[in-house]
Write a protein that holds these residues in place. Sequence first.
Motif, mmCIF file in Angstrom:
data_model
loop_
_atom_site.group_PDB
_atom_site.id
_atom_site.type_symbol
_atom_site.label_atom_id
_atom_site.label_comp_id
_atom_site.label_asym_id
_atom_site.label_seq_id
_atom_site.Cartn_x
_atom_site.Cartn_y
_atom_site.Cartn_z
ATOM 1 N N ASN A 215 0.814 -1.192 0.000
ATOM 2 C CA ASN A 215 0.000 0.000 0.000
ATOM 3 C C ASN A 215 0.853 1.248 0.000
ATOM 4 N N ARG A 216 0.385 2.266 -0.700
ATOM 5 C CA ARG A 216 1.132 3.504 -0.777
ATOM 6 C C ARG A 216 1.235 4.140 0.599
ATOM 7 N N GLY A 217 2.437 4.596 0.973
ATOM 8 C CA GLY A 217 2.653 5.223 2.258
ATOM 9 C C GLY A 217 3.041 4.271 3.361
ATOM 10 N N LEU A 218 2.919 2.980 3.150
ATOM 11 C CA LEU A 218 3.298 1.993 4.158
ATOM 12 C C LEU A 218 4.419 1.137 3.608
ATOM 13 N N ASN A 219 5.354 0.768 4.523
ATOM 14 C CA ASN A 219 6.378 -0.158 4.070
ATOM 15 C C ASN A 219 5.833 -1.586 4.150
ATOM 16 N N GLU A 220 6.649 -2.522 3.720
ATOM 17 C CA GLU A 220 6.176 -3.904 3.595
ATOM 18 C C GLU A 220 5.776 -4.483 4.948
ATOM 19 N N ARG A 221 6.542 -4.162 5.970
ATOM 20 C CA ARG A 221 6.234 -4.709 7.295
ATOM 21 C C ARG A 221 4.936 -4.110 7.852
ATOM 22 N N GLN A 222 4.760 -2.802 7.680
ATOM 23 C CA GLN A 222 3.530 -2.173 8.166
ATOM 24 C C GLN A 222 2.299 -2.718 7.442
ATOM 25 N N GLN A 223 2.426 -2.969 6.130
ATOM 26 C CA GLN A 223 1.309 -3.529 5.381
ATOM 27 C C GLN A 223 0.957 -4.919 5.888
ATOM 28 N N ALA A 224 2.022 -5.694 6.215
ATOM 29 C CA ALA A 224 1.770 -7.042 6.724
ATOM 30 C C ALA A 224 1.051 -7.001 8.073
ATOM 31 N N VAL A 225 1.428 -6.058 8.929
ATOM 32 C CA VAL A 225 0.766 -5.933 10.233
ATOM 33 C C VAL A 225 -0.680 -5.475 10.048
ATOM 34 N N LEU A 226 -0.916 -4.568 9.103
ATOM 35 C CA LEU A 226 -2.284 -4.111 8.851
ATOM 36 C C LEU A 226 -3.162 -5.255 8.366
ATOM 37 N N ASP A 227 -2.660 -6.089 7.452
ATOM 38 C CA ASP A 227 -3.423 -7.256 6.992
ATOM 39 C C ASP A 227 -3.694 -8.217 8.145
ATOM 40 N N TRP A 228 -2.685 -8.389 9.002
ATOM 41 C CA TRP A 228 -2.822 -9.302 10.138
ATOM 42 C C TRP A 228 -3.897 -8.821 11.105
ATOM 43 N N VAL A 229 -3.943 -7.501 11.352
ATOM 44 C CA VAL A 229 -4.973 -6.944 12.244
ATOM 45 C C VAL A 229 -6.354 -7.118 11.630
ATOM 46 N N SER A 230 -6.452 -6.969 10.317
ATOM 47 C CA SER A 230 -7.754 -7.118 9.661
ATOM 48 C C SER A 230 -8.292 -8.542 9.783
ATOM 49 N N GLN A 231 -7.388 -9.503 10.044
ATOM 50 C CA GLN A 231 -7.794 -10.908 10.181
ATOM 51 C C GLN A 231 -8.078 -11.287 11.631
ATOM 52 N N GLY A 232 -8.033 -10.288 12.530
ATOM 53 C CA GLY A 232 -8.341 -10.567 13.923
ATOM 54 C C GLY A 232 -7.135 -10.918 14.762
ATOM 55 N N CYS A 233 -5.912 -10.603 14.297
ATOM 56 C CA CYS A 233 -4.675 -10.859 15.043
ATOM 57 C C CYS A 233 -4.530 -12.328 15.428
ATOM 58 N N PRO A 234 -4.559 -13.236 14.456
ATOM 59 C CA PRO A 234 -4.418 -14.661 14.815
ATOM 60 C C PRO A 234 -3.027 -14.974 15.351
ATOM 61 N N ASP A 235 -2.959 -15.982 16.214
ATOM 62 C CA ASP A 235 -1.688 -16.401 16.798
ATOM 63 C C ASP A 235 -0.859 -17.168 15.769
ATOM 64 N N GLY A 236 0.454 -17.243 16.064
ATOM 65 C CA GLY A 236 1.348 -18.046 15.251
ATOM 66 C C GLY A 236 1.879 -17.350 14.018
ATOM 67 N N ILE A 237 1.622 -16.063 13.872
ATOM 68 C CA ILE A 237 2.090 -15.351 12.676
ATOM 69 C C ILE A 237 3.472 -14.734 12.913
ATOM 70 N N TRP A 238 3.608 -14.067 14.070
ATOM 71 C CA TRP A 238 4.862 -13.344 14.350
ATOM 72 C C TRP A 238 5.713 -14.135 15.339
ATOM 73 N N PRO A 239 7.010 -14.284 15.049
ATOM 74 C CA PRO A 239 7.880 -15.039 15.962
ATOM 75 C C PRO A 239 8.240 -14.274 17.227
ATOM 76 N N ASP A 240 8.048 -12.936 17.242
ATOM 77 C CA ASP A 240 8.359 -12.136 18.429
ATOM 78 C C ASP A 240 7.346 -11.003 18.508
ATOM 79 N N SER A 241 7.612 -10.035 19.405
ATOM 80 C CA SER A 241 6.655 -8.939 19.626
ATOM 81 C C SER A 241 7.051 -7.667 18.897
ATOM 82 N N THR A 242 7.926 -7.768 17.897
ATOM 83 C CA THR A 242 8.357 -6.563 17.193
ATOM 84 C C THR A 242 7.246 -5.961 16.346
ATOM 85 N N TYR A 243 6.171 -6.721 16.096
ATOM 86 C CA TYR A 243 5.056 -6.179 15.316
ATOM 87 C C TYR A 243 4.410 -4.997 16.022
ATOM 88 N N LYS A 244 4.594 -4.889 17.338
ATOM 89 C CA LYS A 244 3.961 -3.803 18.087
ATOM 90 C C LYS A 244 4.523 -2.444 17.693
#
Length: 364
Positions: free
Chosen positions: A2-31
Amino acid sequence: MNRGLNERQQAVLDWVSQGCPDGIWPDSTYKVSARALQSRGLIKVTKRHGHWNAQLTDKGRQHLADSNASPGERSGEAPDVPERTLTPPHPHTVPKTRTNYTDQLLEELGANNNFLIKPVESGPHAVNWASRVSAARKSGKIPHTQELCGKQTHRGYEIKLTDIPAWRLAELTPVIVPARLTQPHTVVAALQEQPRRMELTKSVYGRALRIIQALVTATESQGHTATLGPTQTAPPPRHRRKAAPHFTITAHGESIDFLVLQEQDHSKHMPTDKERADATKHTWTRIPRFDYTPANRLRFIVRGGTAHRGSEWTDLPGRPLEDQLAEIAQEVDLRGEDAERNRRADEQAQEAAQQSWESAVHRA
């Protein structure tokens, strides 16, 4: 992405839209990315009873709708899309993308007033923060008016993004060293008449006088004055760095002392037969480890005032002292201005104390 977001931010946005399922991120850096998304109004982060949660805002839903829409749909009005449950991606979908640690670090700094304290850990999975800071400096993503600093303290590894002082960004006018001394300054003339003051070899003596001439001329053009130092003869080699100055430049009432030294090269000493015999005969005799010979390099030691750029300048490969004179002249001015500010602050403090005392006496 998405324009204005880097790849990691876009991935976190998609993840939040899915209800923040477990097992996606290996650590808490997504915060860190989540805080950046929240600052843009795309998500809302909550933390209750120790449980972290994030939800899309209306702006975030529209953002995703625009990014997933075809070009024709984006040009018109976005249709109403009913909420639907998305299937969580495979747990290894996100980790496949390479983590950009520099973007991650800069995001976290921006969310914490440009200051972080990271725990220093050990083990195979410990983060080398010094290496990450070094990589961020080389990335070209730090603004030219700022610098990234990192150091280990008793609290952990401190990382700070600070503004570079204006004097370091200033474009300095080169100081021209004369090819010959046709009209030497009084300080230079005195050093010419008494060469024992500096004890330099002929290979560097003339060059040293021309460099001093250029420096004194440049600082006097700024309103400063130069005087000859008190030393008459050079001290013993072991005390030469603590010797009296060869000349002094007074800037804004602050005395800046200069000591000019000739560098020395050293090589391994080969003991003679006499030295071996003396060492065998007398236990207090010591055979020197190295031989020292004068080099064709000069060193300027600056004392007095508060250092800004440094306190010593020397000939470097590809950068002789002639190319560093502009920095030395600026250092003189900076030390003088700093001393002047300190004096004014002290005077204002004394005046305030005097007024406070007079007011107390008047009330009494």
